[in-house]
Scaffold this motif. Sequence first.
Motif, mmCIF file in Angstrom:
data_model
loop_
_atom_site.group_PDB
_atom_site.id
_atom_site.type_symbol
_atom_site.label_atom_id
_atom_site.label_comp_id
_atom_site.label_asym_id
_atom_site.label_seq_id
_atom_site.Cartn_x
_atom_site.Cartn_y
_atom_site.Cartn_z
ATOM 1 N N ASP A 73 -18.127 39.493 51.715
ATOM 2 C CA ASP A 73 -18.979 38.427 52.234
ATOM 3 C C ASP A 73 -20.457 38.711 52.018
ATOM 4 O OD1 ASP A 73 -16.824 36.950 53.039
ATOM 5 O OD2 ASP A 73 -16.832 37.691 55.103
ATOM 6 N N THR A 74 -20.844 39.981 51.941
ATOM 7 C CA THR A 74 -22.266 40.304 51.764
ATOM 8 C C THR A 74 -22.793 39.881 50.402
ATOM 9 O OG1 THR A 74 -21.699 42.538 51.006
ATOM 10 C CG2 THR A 74 -22.157 42.238 53.373
ATOM 11 N N ILE A 75 -21.904 39.757 49.417
ATOM 12 C CA ILE A 75 -22.347 39.358 48.069
ATOM 13 C C ILE A 75 -21.795 37.992 47.689
ATOM 14 C CG2 ILE A 75 -22.612 41.739 47.267
ATOM 15 C CD1 ILE A 75 -19.870 41.532 45.963
ATOM 16 N N ALA A 76 -21.319 37.238 48.679
ATOM 17 C CA ALA A 76 -20.750 35.930 48.402
ATOM 18 C C ALA A 76 -21.829 34.956 47.954
ATOM 19 C CB ALA A 76 -20.041 35.390 49.648
ATOM 20 N N VAL A 77 -21.475 34.057 47.045
ATOM 21 C CA VAL A 77 -22.372 33.012 46.558
ATOM 22 C C VAL A 77 -21.660 31.670 46.704
ATOM 23 C CG1 VAL A 77 -23.683 32.125 44.585
ATOM 24 C CG2 VAL A 77 -23.434 34.593 44.911
#
Length: 309
Positions: A73-77
């Motif tokens: 989720d921290t690198i979700a786009v």
Amino acid sequence: MSTTSVATMASQPPSNISEPQPLRMRRGVNREGLEAGRRSTRTILWILLAVAMVLYGFPFLYLLFTSFKTPIDTIAVPPTILPKEWTLENYTNALGRSGVVASFINSIQTAVISTLLSLVLAVPAAYGITRYKTPSGRVFIMAALVTRMVPPVAIGIPLASMMASVGLSDTPIALSIAHTTISLPLSIWLMSSFFESVPRDLEEAATVDGCSRLGALWRVVIPVVSGGIAVTAIFAFLASWNEFLFALLMTAIRSQTTPVVIANFQTQFGLDWGSMTALAAVYSIPVILLTLLLQRKIVAGMTLGAVKG
């Protein structure tokens, strides 16, 4: 009834004659208009304050929410504000890495030493400038302001070379001295404004009672400006606690501070945003607690310079 009494009664307006109705209505309208204007002004100020708080607090809230997200989720786009799944995995990974606890200790040592150095040097300097008011004192305080405007990168490399030449490379002492160069000019300016608000009569009364100049400073003036000293200490502590460039240039492994450690959080896919935000959130706790503990002193110090004795 005498002629004088009749004249007096004639000169006084009858008590039963009321104010004209249109005049009372105009005054009521003006009063209501003033109250409405004040209410609208207060409403606008509250709206502006709320907007400023949202703009200032949103980045920290986003950092805090990100620290509870899963690594995916921290690198979700596109990114999301709230975590889809709350987890403490980032805190476990961040605090479990080697060197993190040592970096916290180094940061505390460096910030405390730098704050003490700034206060020890700024208090007598500001006191001498405000009490003696010599031309050299005015030149000195202007020079302090000019040095505050110099970019840290301009003095970072020379300072690193000087500390290495005297055997202080990669030590908290060297980094504390470097941080003092940042906080000392501002500390002198702040303490000068606080000393200006202290009446000279207090010191003169102390000297009459037998105190020396230093005795009056220690026993009378310092307690009066204790709030200002707390404010200065907070700013000096923050300047050292948040500093990154000097810590990057002057530390290697033994005395690395937490900002440098956070910047080194890397994975094979890039920056480890989850661990970085988790450690940054933990790193913010000491400053928040310190501000809450010294809240009354800070408020007293902020209002001290605005009141003349």
